[in-house]
Design a protein around this motif. Structure first.
Motif, PDB file in Angstrom:
ATOM      1  N   ALA A  55       1.028 -53.410  30.918  1.00  0.00           N
ATOM      2  CA  ALA A  55       1.214 -53.181  29.477  1.00  0.00           C
ATOM      3  C   ALA A  55      -0.085 -52.729  28.796  1.00  0.00           C
ATOM      4  CB  ALA A  55       1.786 -54.426  28.801  1.00  0.00           C
ATOM      5  N   PRO A  56      -1.231 -53.379  29.054  1.00  0.00           N
ATOM      6  CA  PRO A  56      -2.460 -52.867  28.447  1.00  0.00           C
ATOM      7  C   PRO A  56      -2.802 -51.449  28.870  1.00  0.00           C
ATOM      8  CG  PRO A  56      -2.865 -55.002  29.499  1.00  0.00           C
ATOM      9  CD  PRO A  56      -1.416 -54.706  29.667  1.00  0.00           C
ATOM     10  N   TRP A  75     -11.541 -58.337  28.870  1.00  0.00           N
ATOM     11  CA  TRP A  75     -10.615 -58.886  29.861  1.00  0.00           C
ATOM     12  C   TRP A  75     -10.935 -60.349  30.170  1.00  0.00           C
ATOM     13  CZ3 TRP A  75      -6.017 -57.423  30.819  1.00  0.00           C
ATOM     14  CH2 TRP A  75      -5.321 -57.993  31.887  1.00  0.00           C
ATOM     15  N   ASN A 119       2.862 -57.418  35.989  1.00  0.00           N
ATOM     16  CA  ASN A 119       3.568 -57.734  34.748  1.00  0.00           C
ATOM     17  C   ASN A 119       2.597 -57.902  33.583  1.00  0.00           C
ATOM     18  OD1 ASN A 119       6.181 -57.724  35.694  1.00  0.00           O
ATOM     19  ND2 ASN A 119       6.303 -59.915  36.036  1.00  0.00           N
ATOM     20  N   THR A 120       1.414 -58.411  33.870  1.00  0.00           N
ATOM     21  CA  THR A 120       0.435 -58.659  32.812  1.00  0.00           C
ATOM     22  C   THR A 120      -0.438 -57.438  32.546  1.00  0.00           C
ATOM     23  OG1 THR A 120       0.399 -60.979  33.452  1.00  0.00           O
ATOM     24  CG2 THR A 120      -1.414 -60.230  32.073  1.00  0.00           C
ATOM     25  N   VAL A 121      -0.790 -56.697  33.583  1.00  0.00           N
ATOM     26  CA  VAL A 121      -1.811 -55.654  33.428  1.00  0.00           C
ATOM     27  C   VAL A 121      -1.225 -54.275  33.108  1.00  0.00           C
ATOM     28  CG1 VAL A 121      -3.818 -54.560  34.489  1.00  0.00           C
ATOM     29  CG2 VAL A 121      -3.351 -56.949  34.943  1.00  0.00           C
ATOM     30  N   VAL A 133      -6.101 -54.154  24.059  1.00  0.00           N
ATOM     31  CA  VAL A 133      -5.988 -54.358  25.512  1.00  0.00           C
ATOM     32  C   VAL A 133      -5.659 -55.824  25.812  1.00  0.00           C
ATOM     33  CG1 VAL A 133      -7.318 -54.394  27.663  1.00  0.00           C
ATOM     34  CG2 VAL A 133      -7.510 -52.434  26.110  1.00  0.00           C
ATOM     35  N   LEU A 158      -3.666 -48.489  26.410  1.00  0.00           N
ATOM     36  CA  LEU A 158      -4.856 -47.634  26.549  1.00  0.00           C
ATOM     37  C   LEU A 158      -4.463 -46.162  26.412  1.00  0.00           C
ATOM     38  CD1 LEU A 158      -7.851 -47.035  27.584  1.00  0.00           C
ATOM     39  CD2 LEU A 158      -6.830 -46.915  29.855  1.00  0.00           C
ATOM     40  N   LYS A 178      15.771 -52.129  27.616  1.00  0.00           N
ATOM     41  CA  LYS A 178      15.222 -51.952  26.275  1.00  0.00           C
ATOM     42  C   LYS A 178      15.728 -50.659  25.655  1.00  0.00           C
ATOM     43  CE  LYS A 178      10.828 -53.238  24.154  1.00  0.00           C
ATOM     44  NZ  LYS A 178      11.129 -52.664  22.882  1.00  0.00           N
ATOM     45  N   HIS A 179      16.030 -50.684  24.362  1.00  0.00           N
ATOM     46  CA  HIS A 179      16.559 -49.490  23.711  1.00  0.00           C
ATOM     47  C   HIS A 179      15.550 -48.367  23.647  1.00  0.00           C
ATOM     48  CE1 HIS A 179      20.501 -50.645  22.413  1.00  0.00           C
ATOM     49  NE2 HIS A 179      20.033 -51.818  22.032  1.00  0.00           N
ATOM     50  N   ILE A 180      14.311 -48.694  23.240  1.00  0.00           N
ATOM     51  CA  ILE A 180      13.306 -47.633  23.075  1.00  0.00           C
ATOM     52  C   ILE A 180      12.001 -48.091  23.702  1.00  0.00           C
ATOM     53  CG2 ILE A 180      14.294 -46.610  21.008  1.00  0.00           C
ATOM     54  CD1 ILE A 180      12.348 -48.207  19.363  1.00  0.00           C
ATOM     55  N   LEU A 196      -2.099 -56.908  24.362  1.00  0.00           N
ATOM     56  CA  LEU A 196      -0.945 -56.422  25.132  1.00  0.00           C
ATOM     57  C   LEU A 196      -0.786 -57.208  26.426  1.00  0.00           C
ATOM     58  CD1 LEU A 196      -1.099 -52.571  24.562  1.00  0.00           C
ATOM     59  CD2 LEU A 196       0.729 -54.123  23.868  1.00  0.00           C
ATOM     60  N   ALA A 197      -1.914 -57.538  27.058  1.00  0.00           N
ATOM     61  CA  ALA A 197      -1.829 -58.347  28.284  1.00  0.00           C
ATOM     62  C   ALA A 197      -1.219 -59.711  27.974  1.00  0.00           C
ATOM     63  CB  ALA A 197      -3.214 -58.516  28.909  1.00  0.00           C
ATOM     64  N   ALA A 239       2.533 -59.465  27.222  1.00  0.00           N
ATOM     65  CA  ALA A 239       3.308 -59.272  28.456  1.00  0.00           C
ATOM     66  C   ALA A 239       3.367 -60.580  29.235  1.00  0.00           C
ATOM     67  CB  ALA A 239       2.680 -58.163  29.299  1.00  0.00           C
ATOM     68  N   LEU A 240       2.232 -61.245  29.323  1.00  0.00           N
ATOM     69  CA  LEU A 240       2.191 -62.527  30.031  1.00  0.00           C
ATOM     70  C   LEU A 240       3.146 -63.528  29.378  1.00  0.00           C
ATOM     71  CD1 LEU A 240       0.598 -64.288  32.208  1.00  0.00           C
ATOM     72  CD2 LEU A 240      -0.697 -65.112  30.243  1.00  0.00           C
ATOM     73  N   PRO A 279       8.708 -56.716  31.746  1.00  0.00           N
ATOM     74  CA  PRO A 279       8.232 -57.372  32.961  1.00  0.00           C
ATOM     75  C   PRO A 279       9.390 -57.740  33.896  1.00  0.00           C
ATOM     76  CG  PRO A 279       7.275 -58.371  31.005  1.00  0.00           C
ATOM     77  CD  PRO A 279       8.310 -57.401  30.530  1.00  0.00           C
ATOM     78  N   THR A 280       9.135 -57.601  35.197  1.00  0.00           N
ATOM     79  CA  THR A 280      10.109 -58.075  36.178  1.00  0.00           C
ATOM     80  C   THR A 280      10.153 -59.583  36.082  1.00  0.00           C
ATOM     81  OG1 THR A 280       8.930 -56.582  37.614  1.00  0.00           O
ATOM     82  CG2 THR A 280      10.778 -57.735  38.585  1.00  0.00           C
ATOM     83  N   THR A 281      11.327 -60.130  35.962  1.00  0.00           N
ATOM     84  CA  THR A 281      11.388 -61.582  35.824  1.00  0.00           C
ATOM     85  C   THR A 281      12.050 -62.244  37.019  1.00  0.00           C
ATOM     86  OG1 THR A 281      13.372 -61.214  34.532  1.00  0.00           O
ATOM     87  CG2 THR A 281      11.348 -61.649  33.322  1.00  0.00           C
ATOM     88  N   PHE A 283      10.238 -66.591  30.712  1.00  0.00           N
ATOM     89  CA  PHE A 283      11.249 -66.718  31.761  1.00  0.00           C
ATOM     90  C   PHE A 283      10.901 -67.842  32.737  1.00  0.00           C
ATOM     91  CE2 PHE A 283      12.503 -62.575  30.277  1.00  0.00           C
ATOM     92  CZ  PHE A 283      13.871 -62.560  30.501  1.00  0.00           C
ATOM     93  N   LEU A 337      -0.341 -48.178  16.062  1.00  0.00           N
ATOM     94  CA  LEU A 337      -1.749 -47.800  15.968  1.00  0.00           C
ATOM     95  C   LEU A 337      -2.205 -47.523  14.542  1.00  0.00           C
ATOM     96  CD1 LEU A 337      -2.052 -45.592  19.127  1.00  0.00           C
ATOM     97  CD2 LEU A 337      -2.841 -47.914  18.779  1.00  0.00           C
ATOM     98  N   ARG A 343      -1.809 -44.901  25.034  1.00  0.00           N
ATOM     99  CA  ARG A 343      -1.333 -44.592  23.678  1.00  0.00           C
ATOM    100  C   ARG A 343      -2.520 -44.377  22.739  1.00  0.00           C
ATOM    101  NH1 ARG A 343      -0.412 -42.462  20.214  1.00  0.00           N
ATOM    102  NH2 ARG A 343       1.144 -42.583  18.569  1.00  0.00           N
ATOM    103  N   VAL A 344      -3.538 -45.204  22.885  1.00  0.00           N
ATOM    104  CA  VAL A 344      -4.743 -45.072  22.060  1.00  0.00           C
ATOM    105  C   VAL A 344      -5.443 -43.742  22.369  1.00  0.00           C
ATOM    106  CG1 VAL A 344      -7.075 -45.980  21.740  1.00  0.00           C
ATOM    107  CG2 VAL A 344      -5.125 -47.545  21.725  1.00  0.00           C
ATOM    108  N   ILE A 373       3.421 -61.508  38.648  1.00  0.00           N
ATOM    109  CA  ILE A 373       2.697 -61.822  37.426  1.00  0.00           C
ATOM    110  C   ILE A 373       1.528 -60.864  37.172  1.00  0.00           C
ATOM    111  CG2 ILE A 373       1.157 -63.542  38.493  1.00  0.00           C
ATOM    112  CD1 ILE A 373       2.792 -63.792  35.013  1.00  0.00           C
TER     113      ILE A 373
END
Lengths: 183, 276
Positions: free
Chosen positions: B175-176, A69, B171-173, A115, B180, B274-276, A118-119, A122-123, B161-163, A129, A105, B182-183, B168
């Protein structure tokens, strides 16, 4: 192809071979490379994420997680230092180099890099925007174990180019098409 | 429909209010024995008392900081001691608040250009480390039983993310965290353990209400104007209820859902592009 980068300035954050390749390609396109302490006047910031081949979240320690991180926070810190200059001149490029495993995967296992990547992806979407009106763009290059440093560097340079001026919050995945994700 | 979770032991973090409480209540109603954990003793006691009326003897409450792995281990240990081996883990920890002095406010406000970089680490601890730590603490029991259900209460912003809002940090955290899960799903499937991530949309909770209040003040609008605007963007034209979150989580815990894993599933009234 003229990438239109002559006269731009860049900071590439990566002590390793990928960073060297990025610097070499950017320099050959006429970009002036700056030191990390000159981020405040960088037009381009490239950050190559740390790689931990084989890393597994089930084996990772808390320190491993925070270490991964910290790479994200360091990238954000670097981006933020360069942002005012980019906004002022209405031109800026952020590029993160991360792992293709963040898309599907079946790419190499590197959980810690997933990890972080993906962050950052997203950022980048949000930066797209927030900073789009200022013409500051943020994109990602995703690699797998077979991707060469030169391939990464070429994609990074493309993202920095004038021709990529309508791309933000997107990724280029260099994986020979091996990922199974539909998109 | 018989869900087959009668007698299973569940740990629900953030289980004293809102979505977490609804989940704990529904799991207990299906016969699970539920340990709820949260930071504030008064809220916990009240929730436990209410659940105990509906499902006597099926709930215990313990205070803890579910973003601290050591405390998570302790809380899970309490569940084990009171009820037995843990089979269900629901991670439901909120992120950064705008003003920690004002309880119940929404996620951290700020943009990429304004948010101090150090705040991202705090958000990582709240959202990511909490989910990781709860899964890790419960895994030995689940592996031994070759049965487990791990759910995270995430957010739609993991996918999109909400725009229009200064969010922020989540929006950033978020997704990881989805990554996690999914893994983990891939690694744990052969142990009979499913791992799913719920993408929470606009759900009516105290926190959601206070957040819209904050937004109204921020935008110089009335609360009604904000509410109308937000609802107009939801195809079902209404907020969801915490019970609608609980319904999905409880289904995912059932034996019917044994082959559903690695999914991020929105409960959002159809919102999202988003579609999927």
């Amino acid at each position: 192809m003229d990438l239109g980068l002559a006269g731009r300035t860049a900071v590439v954050l990566d002590p390793g071979a990928t960073g060297q390749a990025c610097r070499r390609v950017l320099a050959s396109e006429g970009v002036t490379l700056l030191d990390a302490d000159e981020l405040e006047r960088a037009d381009i910031v490239v950050v190559c994420g740390a790689r931990h081949p084989g890393s597994d979240v089930l084996e990772a320690t808390l320190d491993d997680l925070y270490g991964a991180w910290d790479g994200v926070v360091d990238a954000i810190t670097a981006y933020r230092r360069a942002l005012p200059h980019m906004e002022e001149q209405r031109w800026g490029r952020f590029v993160w180099v991360g792992t293709a495993a963040s898309r599907s995967l079946d790419a190499d296992q590197d959980d810690l890099d997933v990890v972080a990547t993906l962050a950052m992806r997203a950022l980048h979407k949000v930066i797209g925007f927030d900073e789009g009106p200022s013409n500051v763009l943020a994109n990602s290059v995703l690699r797998d174990a077979h991707t060469s440093d030169d391939e990464v560097a070429a994609a990074v340079a493309f993202f920095c180019s004038e021709g990529a001026g309508y791309l933000t919050g997107v990724t280029l995945t260099i994986d020979d098409g091996s990922g199974s994700a539909v998109f | 429909m018989e869900y087959g979770i009668n007698g299973k032991v569940a740990v629900v973090s953030g289980g004293s209010r809102g979505i977490g409480r609804a989940i704990a209540t529904m799991l207990a109603g299906e016969g699970a024995r539920v340990l709820i954990a949260a930071r504030t003793p008064s809220h916990l006691d009240e929730a436990a008392a209410a659940i105990d009326v509906l499902a006597p003897g099926h709930v215990e409450a313990v205070t803890g900081d579910m973003t601290d792995p050591a405390d998570v281990e302790r809380v899970v240990g309490v569940a084990r001691q009171r009820f037995g081996a843990v089979g269900i883990a629901v991670s439901n920890v909120i992120g950064h608040v705008i003003d920690p002095g004002k309880e119940g406010e929404g996620p951290g406000a700020g943009t990429f250009a304004t948010m101090p970089p150090a705040e991202y680490r705090r958000e990582f601890k709240s959202l990511f480390v909490s989910a990781w730590a709860l899964a890790n603490a419960c895994l030995p029991d689940m592996r031994a039983a070759r049965w487990g259900r791990i759910c995270n209460i995430g957010s739609v912003v993991a996918r999109e993310p909400t725009t229009d809002l200064p969010h922020i940090l989540p929006n950033t955290v978020r997704a990881p965290v989805a990554g996690l899960y999914r893994v983990l799903a891939g690694r744990l499937a052969s142990d009979g353990i499913t791992v799913n991530n719920i993408l929470t949309g606009s759900i009516s909770t105290e926190r959601n209400t206070s957040y819209w209040k904050w937004l109204a003040a921020e935008r110089g609008q009335t609360e009604d104007e904000v509410t109308e605007g937000k609802r107009a963007a939801i195809p079902l034209r209404r907020n969801g209820y915490p019970e609608e979150m609980a319904a999905l989580v409880t289904f995912l815990c059932s034996h019917h859902a044994a082959r559903i894993t690695g999914q991020s599933i929105p409960v959002s009234g159809g919102s999202g592009a988003k579609h999927i």
